[in-house]
Design an enzyme around this catalytic site. Structure first.
Site, short mmCIF file in Angstrom:
data_model
loop_
_atom_site.label_atom_id
_atom_site.label_comp_id
_atom_site.label_asym_id
_atom_site.label_seq_id
_atom_site.Cartn_x
_atom_site.Cartn_y
_atom_site.Cartn_z
N THR A 145 57.80 -65.22 42.23
CA THR A 145 58.59 -66.41 41.92
C THR A 145 59.27 -66.30 40.55
OG1 THR A 145 56.64 -67.50 40.98
CG2 THR A 145 57.16 -67.97 43.30
N ASP A 185 41.44 -72.77 37.22
CA ASP A 185 42.85 -72.41 37.47
C ASP A 185 43.67 -72.52 36.21
OD1 ASP A 185 45.12 -71.61 38.88
OD2 ASP A 185 45.58 -73.62 39.59
N ALA A 195 47.07 -65.38 43.20
CA ALA A 195 45.67 -65.45 42.78
C ALA A 195 44.88 -66.52 43.53
CB ALA A 195 45.57 -65.69 41.27
CA CA Z 1 46.83 -70.65 40.08
#
Ligand code: CA
Length: 713
Positions: A204, A343, A221
């Protein structure tokens, strides 16, 4: 991206969806063939995209160009142009616009070189226009297989192109890197950056070109991949070097000593789950130090106890890594979130600047990653200089003098085994939106978000490369913590002017997250839900706003000159908004005194919250909740609260989905994949017919809960 309050109650579901109103618009409007047109450019004599090292190094000598995604190698998103300034910005008007006819999130920063604008769109297409007239010069359709959209966590976006020696480079959502002839849009070469098609890699981010090499990382991921950054020969597409961001299986031998060193910080059999660490966006280069900086993403799965049982820092997750651009060898790293489990990527935009530190000029690297701290590091050594929170956070109480976070143990759900509300949530305090630094004011302008999310240990974790692998169970956590768990946590987004020397906000004003442009005219440009605004860089006062664009503007603006006249350009399209609303993705170009008018938007009636009655058993709803949490939540978020944890409005709100009224319709989407052209592929490989019924029962229950909440007690 706007604030998302993830986690309230259950969790979300996933996938389903539909998007009826957008379907027709999904086919790219672009065509492969193109008739080259001579642009009204002052540099046409040297040919299109005639960018080389000398021009990039001297970018400030050609302030009218925007030759790389951050304008300069230091990626400050700052322009020395000052014809448009605080005094006259109010006279800006629309000079021209070009519709994309691709109704998905648009996050691209344009390039402008010698009178031509090159812009990428969702689904990884590229368009070239005359920068003065808007005349289309060529277009390139990357023809990404639409079902690959389900292998990208956060929509089929693209953030921009790179230019070099007559070529334009774009990465595609299915992981190809393509060089196009800048004169015609015809492919010159194409290479596959993906290690194996069995895994869900994507691209991206914008490529960068350093010393004749095209540098690109990947996403994935959330899907169990191992991250890396690759460098390709800009002329031939031959792979030059590859730097892995996490270590592989020791039994297969480490690629280099750096991987051996990194492996010391991992435990268990991490390679079996990929490890993560994808470098999907931020990069910068410093030519003086000859260092390439890459930002590294989160772990795969998120839950560290599953990924690396027993802990460890898990290098190079959530790190800024400095590499030698000639061979990709490691020079230094700084890890923002050791052993990350929430995250908390450090793939956010990176910039290089010289700041007065303790009274002396010092070249620094700056980043505002997801974890909410603004970092200033020594650019040569990676030495920690300072870090302070720029948004609300509770995962750490501060950063110690060595640069290591002081964690709040309550937020370590993976170690305590107890659910926790953690600030920020997985969308982060700052995400992909470019920030800008003005040497005039000494301030960094960035979009910040206060958010929180429920994290809980997923006791039923079952890895699958075709769906998300998080290792957290938001629904179980919500059940454990009760309905008011999120009540006391702040939510909201704002533009903040951050002093990186004092590590304090100079000012902040509310507004949705969007990319920034700072200029020598004393201005900051930033998009919002209705268009583009210009702000006084010193005070934050709004000095101008465009007429309504009928769609949100989240991408970063750029500015350029042709024939001495200054323009401001930005891409608009759905990254702030409602999935079901009509979308008007387009490139908008402004200049002083212009008065182009956009077509009136079509009339539109939002879908209503009108679910069938909830009749399923508690047990069935619970089974559906689990399926939702594992497969659907990452995109669709908390049902009834509008949007997923990572991208509000980019995916359908399932509480209003017509498929809730019919199991047959529901199965057609979830099991048969009738919406795969939108990226909503069949989930029959992970959900059976009973599971689909459970899932629908859960969604109906959630939709009714949302309806009841709306009606009040
Ligand atoms: Ca992520």
């Amino acid at each position: 991206m706007r604030t998302t309050r993830t986690g309230t109650k259950t969790l979300a579901l996933s996938l389903l969806v539909l998007s009826i109103c957008q379907q027709n618009a999904l086919q790219a409007a672009t065509v492969d063939t193109a008739t080259p047109v001579t642009p009204s450019a002052n540099g046409a004599a040297r040919g299109p995209a005639a960018v080389d090292t000398a021009r990039l190094l001297a970018a400030d000598a050609e302030p009218g160009q925007w030759m790389s995604t951050g304008r300069t190698y230091g990626e400050q998103h700052y322009s020395p142009l000052n014809a448009i300034d605080r005094g006259n910005v109010a006279t800006l008007g629309l000079a021209w616009y070009a519709d994309f006819n691709i109704a998905r999130g648009q996050e691209s920063t344009p390039l402008v070189i010698d009178g031509v604008i090159y812009v990428t769109t969702a689904w990884s297409n590229v368009l070239a226009f005359d920068a003065v007239t808007g005349a289309p010069l060529w277009s390139f359709d990357s023809k990404v297989p639409r079902d690959w959209g389900s292998r990208a966590c956060c929509d089929v976006v693209n953030r921009g192109a790179a230019a070099w020696n007559g070529k334009i480079y774009v990465g595609t959502i299915d992981g190809r890197l393509i060089a196009l002839d800048a004169a015609t849009g015809t492919p010159v070469w194409s290479t596959d950056t993906v290690l194996t098609r069995d895994l869900s890699y994507s691209i991206t981010g914008a490529p960068r070109v350093v010393k004749g090499k095209v540098i690109i990382g990947n996403g994935g991921a959330e899907y169990g991949v191992r991250g890396y950054v690759s460098a390709y020969d800009a002329e031939t597409g031959a792979l030059d070097w590859r730097f892995f961001t996490v270590p592989g299986n020791p039994a297969e031998g480490f690629e280099n000593d750096t991987m051996r060193m990194a492996a010391e910080t991992w435990k268990g059999e991490w390679w079996k789950l990929g490890g993560g660490g994808t470098a999907w966006d931020g990069m910068a280069y410093d030519p003086e130090l000859d260092l390439l900086y890459i930002g590294v993403g989160n772990g795969s799965p998120w839950n560290q106890d599953i990924r690396s049982p027993g802990g460890g820092d898990n290098l190079f997750l959530s790190s800024i890594v400095a590499l030698n651009p000639d061979d990709g060898s490691y020079v230094w790293h700084y890890q923002t979130t050791p052993g990350e489990t929430w995250d908390y990527t450090a793939t956010q935009p990176i910039m290089v600047a010289t700041l007065p530190i303790n009274g002396a000029p010092r070249k620094v690297v700056m980043q505002a990653p997801k974890n909410g701290f603004f970092y200033v590091l020594d650019a040569a050594t990676g030495a920690f200089i300072s870090a302070k929170p720029f948004a609300a956070l509770n995962w750490a109480t501060g950063i110690d003098e060595k640069g290591r976070p002081i964690e709040n143990p309550v937020t370590r759900f993976d170690r305590t085994g107890k659910a926790a509300v953690v600030q920020p949530g997985p969308g982060g305090s700052h995400n992909w939106q470019p920030m800008a630094y003005s040497p005039q004011t000494g301030l960094v302008y960035l979009p910040a978000t206060d958010s929180a999310s429920i994290y809980a240990y997923d006791r039923n974790f079952n890895p699958n490369p075709l769906t998300t692998n998080l290792g957290i169970d938001n629904a179980a956590g919500a059940a454990e913590l009760g309905p008011n768990a999120m009540a006391d946590f702040a939510s909201g987004s704002y533009m903040v002017a951050w002093n990186p020397v004092t590590q304090q906000a100079s000012w902040r004003i509310p507004g949705p997250s969007a990319g920034m442009l700072a200029t020598a005219g004393g201005l900051v440009f930033k998009g919002d839900q209705t268009g583009l605004g210009a702000y006084d860089a010193a005070s934050g006062a709004q000095l101008w706003h465009s007429t309504p664009t009928h769609t949100g503007v989240a991408a970063a603006p750029v500015t350029y000159t042709v024939n001495g006249e200054q323009y401001v350009a930005v891409v608009a399209g759905r990254s702030n908004g409602n999935y079901y609303a009509p979308d008007y993705s387009r490139l908008l170009v402004f200049k002083q005194g212009a008065a182009q008018v956009l077509p009136e938007p079509v009339s539109y009636t939002p879908p209503t919250l009108n679910p069938p009655q909830a009749t399923a058993s508690i047990e069935q709803v619970a089974r559906g909740a689990e399926i939702y949490g594992h497969n659907c939540w990452i995109c669709h978020g908390d049902v009834g609260s509008a949007g997923g944890p990572l991208r509000r409005g980019l995916f359908p709100e399932l509480a209003v989905s017509p498929t809730l009224n019919s199991q047959e319709l529901f199965d057609a989407v979830v099991l048969q994949g009738v919406r795969s052209a939108n990226g909503m592929v069949s989930f029959a490989n992970v959900v059976n017919a009973d599971g689909a019924a459970d899932l629908r029962a859960y969604l109906i229950e959630r939709a009714n809960a949302a309806l009841n909440a709306r009606r009040g007690p």
